[in-house]
Design a protein around this motif. Structure first.
Motif, PDB file in Angstrom:
ATOM      1  N   THR A 157       2.220  -4.497   6.642  1.00 52.43           N
ATOM      2  CA  THR A 157       2.931  -5.430   5.787  1.00 52.43           C
ATOM      3  C   THR A 157       4.046  -6.199   6.491  1.00 52.43           C
ATOM      4  O   THR A 157       4.452  -7.239   6.022  1.00 52.43           O
ATOM      5  CB  THR A 157       3.542  -4.678   4.594  1.00 52.43           C
ATOM      6  OG1 THR A 157       4.451  -3.675   5.096  1.00 52.43           O
ATOM      7  CG2 THR A 157       2.455  -3.999   3.776  1.00 52.43           C
ATOM      8  N   ASN A 158       4.550  -5.681   7.623  1.00 52.98           N
ATOM      9  CA  ASN A 158       5.744  -6.290   8.195  1.00 52.98           C
ATOM     10  C   ASN A 158       5.674  -6.373   9.713  1.00 52.98           C
ATOM     11  O   ASN A 158       6.676  -6.205  10.397  1.00 52.98           O
ATOM     12  CB  ASN A 158       6.982  -5.493   7.778  1.00 52.98           C
ATOM     13  CG  ASN A 158       8.263  -6.279   8.036  1.00 52.98           C
ATOM     14  OD1 ASN A 158       8.263  -7.507   7.963  1.00 52.98           O
ATOM     15  ND2 ASN A 158       9.331  -5.576   8.370  1.00 52.98           N
ATOM     16  N   GLN A 159       4.502  -6.593  10.251  1.00 57.84           N
ATOM     17  CA  GLN A 159       4.378  -6.704  11.696  1.00 57.84           C
ATOM     18  C   GLN A 159       4.454  -8.163  12.122  1.00 57.84           C
ATOM     19  O   GLN A 159       4.165  -9.080  11.354  1.00 57.84           O
ATOM     20  CB  GLN A 159       3.065  -6.078  12.160  1.00 57.84           C
ATOM     21  CG  GLN A 159       1.836  -6.712  11.550  1.00 57.84           C
ATOM     22  CD  GLN A 159       0.580  -5.928  11.849  1.00 57.84           C
ATOM     23  OE1 GLN A 159      -0.450  -6.162  11.272  1.00 57.84           O
ATOM     24  NE2 GLN A 159       0.655  -5.002  12.775  1.00 57.84           N
ATOM     25  N   SER A 160       4.848  -8.383  13.379  1.00 56.57           N
ATOM     26  CA  SER A 160       4.982  -9.749  13.868  1.00 56.57           C
ATOM     27  C   SER A 160       3.602 -10.380  14.051  1.00 56.57           C
ATOM     28  O   SER A 160       2.592  -9.690  14.207  1.00 56.57           O
ATOM     29  CB  SER A 160       5.739  -9.755  15.198  1.00 56.57           C
ATOM     30  OG  SER A 160       4.943  -9.203  16.234  1.00 56.57           O
ATOM     31  N   LYS A 161       3.589 -11.708  14.060  1.00 62.06           N
ATOM     32  CA  LYS A 161       2.331 -12.418  14.283  1.00 62.06           C
ATOM     33  C   LYS A 161       1.801 -12.147  15.689  1.00 62.06           C
ATOM     34  O   LYS A 161       0.588 -12.053  15.897  1.00 62.06           O
ATOM     35  CB  LYS A 161       2.537 -13.913  14.059  1.00 62.06           C
ATOM     36  CG  LYS A 161       2.824 -14.291  12.613  1.00 62.06           C
ATOM     37  CD  LYS A 161       2.975 -15.796  12.471  1.00 62.06           C
ATOM     38  CE  LYS A 161       3.205 -16.186  11.011  1.00 62.06           C
ATOM     39  NZ  LYS A 161       3.371 -17.649  10.850  1.00 62.06           N
TER      40      LYS A 161
END
Length: 334
Positions: free
Chosen positions: A320-324
């Motif tokens: 849900t909150n990982q970098s591109k």
């Protein structure tokens, strides 16, 4: 003309990247220009792409081959030269322009259609085209490198590619290149993505003892059809590389550039070929050149993600909150 347009969306970049590697380029840049489209509800669409590399400039024979793209590439050892593959430019562009040459001596070749026939016009590159392809249209930028540029105005403006998906494609394309080590992607003159490859180490793989599939000398093996024969043990190597991907959180100039890394291994070996005459004839009809007598076979072994997102986050958070950038490296190392 129909055949010239019949190519997948990524084919043009695959061909250009391979050509860059064949030209001993270490860096390639993709410069994307967008405009607002009223027909797309004000969304940004790609109006032009400039692809350039810092490899060897075009020689006289290269210009001649480009002019006769339907004749293909006579050099069997170069898979990405501008023969049949040059048609991929027309998958996104109606009339491309190619600029190359030593600094201050750049030449240009423009393609244009007369009905269904493709024509070319050549000459010294106008200053405006050189500035466009070499300085991102910024007059104060002094670019002293020699670039070979492919200017590709969009035939039909299309949506800006998803940079995560585009990054996955480019990272995979960079894996096996011998010379090409870096790809940079700009959108409207702003650096949005940078992919770098660094070779960590490379060593010879010890050949196994004789077995049912490995010949008694323990150094040579063949395919079941006899078309491919592996060279001596010294030709079998394993290489470890580190891929670093940096990508902005969004398209804003002030957006933060986030970075993720992945390490990978691949094996490579020199293979001798013995192609049956009937198959060779079929290949020549398509590629316009004889198949090579030797080629390098490379096999991807494995990869391990080294991004902070992957190492330090919970599984739920990674989803849900990982970098591109981490999304790109994790696709490389699932």
């Amino acid at each position: 003309k129909i055949l010239a347009r019949d190519a997948s969306a990524g084919a043009v970049y695959r061909e250009l990247l391979q050509n860059s590697n064949d030209a001993d380029a270490t860096t390639a840049e993709i410069l994307i220009t967008t405009t607002s489209s009223s027909s797309e509800g004000g969304k940004e669409v790609v109006s032009q792409v400039i692809y350039r590399n810092n490899g060897l400039p075009f020689r006289t024979q290269d210009w001649a081959r480009l002019r006769k793209i339907a004749e293909g590439n006579p050099d069997a050892s170069k898979v990405g030269a501008f023969g049949v593959g040059a048609y991929t430019m027309f998958s996104i562009c109606e009339e491309p322009v190619v600029v190359s040459g030593k600094k201050g001596e750049e030449e240009a070749m423009a393609f244009f259609w007369k009905g269904d026939s493709l024509w070319t016009k050549t000459g010294k590159a106008p200053a405006g085209i050189i500035n466009m392809s070499a300085t991102l249209d910024k007059e104060h930028v002094q670019d002293h490198k020699t670039w070979t540029s492919f200017i590709l105005p969009s035939r039909d403006p299309y949506p800006l590619p998803d940079l995560v998906e585009f990054g996955k494609f480019l990272t995979a394309s960079l894996t096996f290149t011998q010379c090409l080590k870096e790809i940079r992607v700009y959108v409207n003159e702003t650096l949005q993505m940078k992919i770098q490859k660094r070779i960590i180490e490379s060593h010879t793989i010890e050949t196994p003892k004789a077995s049912s599939w490995w010949k008694n000398d323990g150094a040579v093996t063949s395919s079941s059809s006899g078309m491919f024969t592996l060279g001596k043990g010294a030709d079998l190597t394993q290489t470890s590389v580190q891929m670093s991907v940096s990508l902005r959180k969004d398209l804003s100039v002030k957006s933060v550039m986030e970075t993720a890394e992945v390490r990978a291994r691949y094996a490579s070996a020199m293979v001798k070929t013995k192609i049956p005459s009937e198959i060779e004839k079929r290949m020549m009809r398509v590629t316009k050149k004889k198949p090579p007598k030797e080629l390098t076979v490379q096999i991807f072994l494995d990869a391990a993600d080294h991004s902070d997102d992957y190492e330090n986050s919970s599984k739920l958070k990674r989803k849900t909150n990982q970098s591109k950038a981490a999304l790109i490296t994790q696709s490389f190392a699932p």
